[in-house]
Every structure is written in structure tokens, then in C-alpha cells.
Scaffold this motif. Structure first.
Motif, PDB file in Angstrom:
ATOM      1  N   LEU A  61       6.559  -6.984   8.329  1.00  0.00           N
ATOM      2  CA  LEU A  61       5.341  -7.187   7.558  1.00  0.00           C
ATOM      3  C   LEU A  61       4.682  -8.507   7.948  1.00  0.00           C
ATOM      4  CD1 LEU A  61       4.627  -6.322   3.970  1.00  0.00           C
ATOM      5  CD2 LEU A  61       4.188  -8.657   4.665  1.00  0.00           C
ATOM      6  N   ARG A 106      -0.821  -8.784   3.566  1.00  0.00           N
ATOM      7  CA  ARG A 106      -1.123  -7.792   2.549  1.00  0.00           C
ATOM      8  C   ARG A 106      -2.559  -7.964   2.087  1.00  0.00           C
ATOM      9  NH1 ARG A 106      -0.362 -12.376   0.741  1.00  0.00           N
ATOM     10  NH2 ARG A 106      -0.478 -13.138  -1.357  1.00  0.00           N
ATOM     11  N   TRP A 151      -4.810  -6.585  -1.407  1.00  0.00           N
ATOM     12  CA  TRP A 151      -4.863  -5.852  -2.670  1.00  0.00           C
ATOM     13  C   TRP A 151      -6.296  -5.726  -3.148  1.00  0.00           C
ATOM     14  CZ3 TRP A 151      -0.682  -3.451  -3.966  1.00  0.00           C
ATOM     15  CH2 TRP A 151       0.569  -4.014  -3.754  1.00  0.00           C
ATOM     16  N   VAL A 206       4.575 -11.532   1.804  1.00  0.00           N
ATOM     17  CA  VAL A 206       4.652 -11.200   0.385  1.00  0.00           C
ATOM     18  C   VAL A 206       5.619 -12.178  -0.257  1.00  0.00           C
ATOM     19  CG1 VAL A 206       4.013  -8.758   0.508  1.00  0.00           C
ATOM     20  CG2 VAL A 206       6.389  -9.398   0.859  1.00  0.00           C
ATOM     21  N   GLU A 265      -2.980  -2.352   1.103  1.00  0.00           N
ATOM     22  CA  GLU A 265      -2.262  -2.027   2.325  1.00  0.00           C
ATOM     23  C   GLU A 265      -1.526  -3.264   2.812  1.00  0.00           C
ATOM     24  OE1 GLU A 265      -5.676  -0.931   2.317  1.00  0.00           O
ATOM     25  OE2 GLU A 265      -6.485  -2.868   2.846  1.00  0.00           O
ATOM     26  N   PHE A 266      -0.513  -2.980   3.608  1.00  0.00           N
ATOM     27  CA  PHE A 266       0.298  -4.012   4.227  1.00  0.00           C
ATOM     28  C   PHE A 266       0.157  -3.873   5.731  1.00  0.00           C
ATOM     29  CE2 PHE A 266       2.314  -2.801   0.239  1.00  0.00           C
ATOM     30  CZ  PHE A 266       2.412  -4.027  -0.386  1.00  0.00           C
ATOM     31  N   TYR A 308      -1.448  -0.478   9.660  1.00  0.00           N
ATOM     32  CA  TYR A 308      -1.556  -0.685   8.215  1.00  0.00           C
ATOM     33  C   TYR A 308      -0.807   0.408   7.468  1.00  0.00           C
ATOM     34  CZ  TYR A 308      -4.836  -4.312   9.271  1.00  0.00           C
ATOM     35  OH  TYR A 308      -5.395  -5.469   9.748  1.00  0.00           O
ATOM     36  N   CYS A 366      -0.393   1.147   0.322  1.00  0.00           N
ATOM     37  CA  CYS A 366       0.271   0.990  -0.974  1.00  0.00           C
ATOM     38  C   CYS A 366      -0.540   1.829  -1.949  1.00  0.00           C
ATOM     39  CB  CYS A 366       0.315  -0.459  -1.423  1.00  0.00           C
ATOM     40  SG  CYS A 366       1.200  -0.626  -2.992  1.00  0.00           S
TER      41      CYS A 366
END
Length: 160
Positions: free
Chosen positions: A72, A75, A77, A95, A128-129, A145, A148
């Protein structure tokens, strides 16, 4: 004898209170709990947990290139009100200060964070991450990507 038991989790572990999405073999599971103890009336603090894992090679989706690992990088949101209107966007590296490395069949990686409840009616988060095949230090392909899924920031009638 509970070698895998690390503690008790109050986060739901099954639908409909847990959402799941899989992108390129990376599985994301997310669920929430409202923390009434630290909330002002009408402004709930919603704790959420996100769990990452990578499918084993024999479970790999057809047509998707297999990876030995991925890590990762960042991120993003989107926080929405109860009607789905975006009220905030949060972006950043990693994260909670970590950059999880996933390998097929390895134990699930979990992190927890929180967000402000959006109004008295609640709201939603989704995002998405960004992952890199291989590792951040030794990438083996182009970043991709991972979705989430949308999850609720509304209070639920659950007592623990």
C-alpha cells in the motif's frame, strides 16, 4: 488453545454490517462502530476498521496478472452526507503511519481509525487505496487502485 486470538473485536465481521470488495486479488473488508463515549450529541465519532488480505494463487481472479506481493502506498477517502453529497475528501500516504505489504495467503492486515459522523442522520465513506506490485522499494509494475466499498457512518442499535 487459541493461537490466532489476539483480543476481542467489537467490529462486525459479516454482512450486512461489514462490506467487502475485491480488486486485482486484493480483498478489502470494512466495518464500523459508533463511539458514544467520546461523542457530542448529534456529532458521533465513528470508529472503523479496515482489513486487507491477498487471495491465494489458486483463488486468483481469471485474467488478472498474478502478483507475489503488493504494498500500500496511499489512500483517498470520500466522506458523504446521508444523501450521498461529498462533504470532505481525505488523502494521504499509507494508513495510520504504515505501508502494509500483502502476500498471497498471509494473515489479514487490519488497521483502525475514526471519522466524524456527518450530521444526525449519519453518512457514508468510500474510497480507494493505491498499491504497488512488489514493494515500494522494488516495484514490479505500475501502481493500481483497490476499491474500499461504501460503508455507513450512521449510529446502529447495537449494544455490546
Amino acid at each position: 488453545r487459541y493461537p490466532e486470538l489476539l483480543g476481542m473485536s467489537l467490529f462486525p465481521q459479516a454482512p450486512p454490517l461489514m462490506q467487502t470488495a475485491t480488486t486485482r486479488g486484493v480483498v478489502v473488508r470494512v466495518s464500523t462502530v459508533v463511539s458514544h463515549e467520546v461523542s457530542e450529541p448529534g456529532q458521533g465519532v465513528v470508529a472503523y476498521t479496515v482489513r486487507f488480505s491477498m487471495r491465494r494463487q489458486h483463488e486468483w481472479p481469471a485474467g488478472v496478472p498474478h502478483m507475489e506481493s503488493c504494498q500500500l502506498r496511499s489512500r483517498r477517502w470520500r466522506i458523504m452526507d446521508a444523501r450521498g453529497k461529498v462533504v470532505d475528501v481525505v488523502e494521504g500516504e499509507g494508513v495510520v503511519g504504515r505501508y502494509p505489504l500483502l502476500r498471497p495467503g498471509a494473515p489479514e492486515i487490519e488497521y483502525q481509525s475514526c471519522s466524524q459522523q456527518v450530521g444526525s442522520e449519519g453518512g457514508y465513506m468510500e474510497g480507494e487505496f493505491e498499491f504497488v506490485p512488489g514493494t515500494l522499494n522494488e516495484p514490479l509494475g505500475e501502481p493500481f487502485y483497490v476499491t474500499c466499498p461504501r460503508f455507513s457512518l450512521a449510529a446502529r442499535d447495537i449494544v455490546y
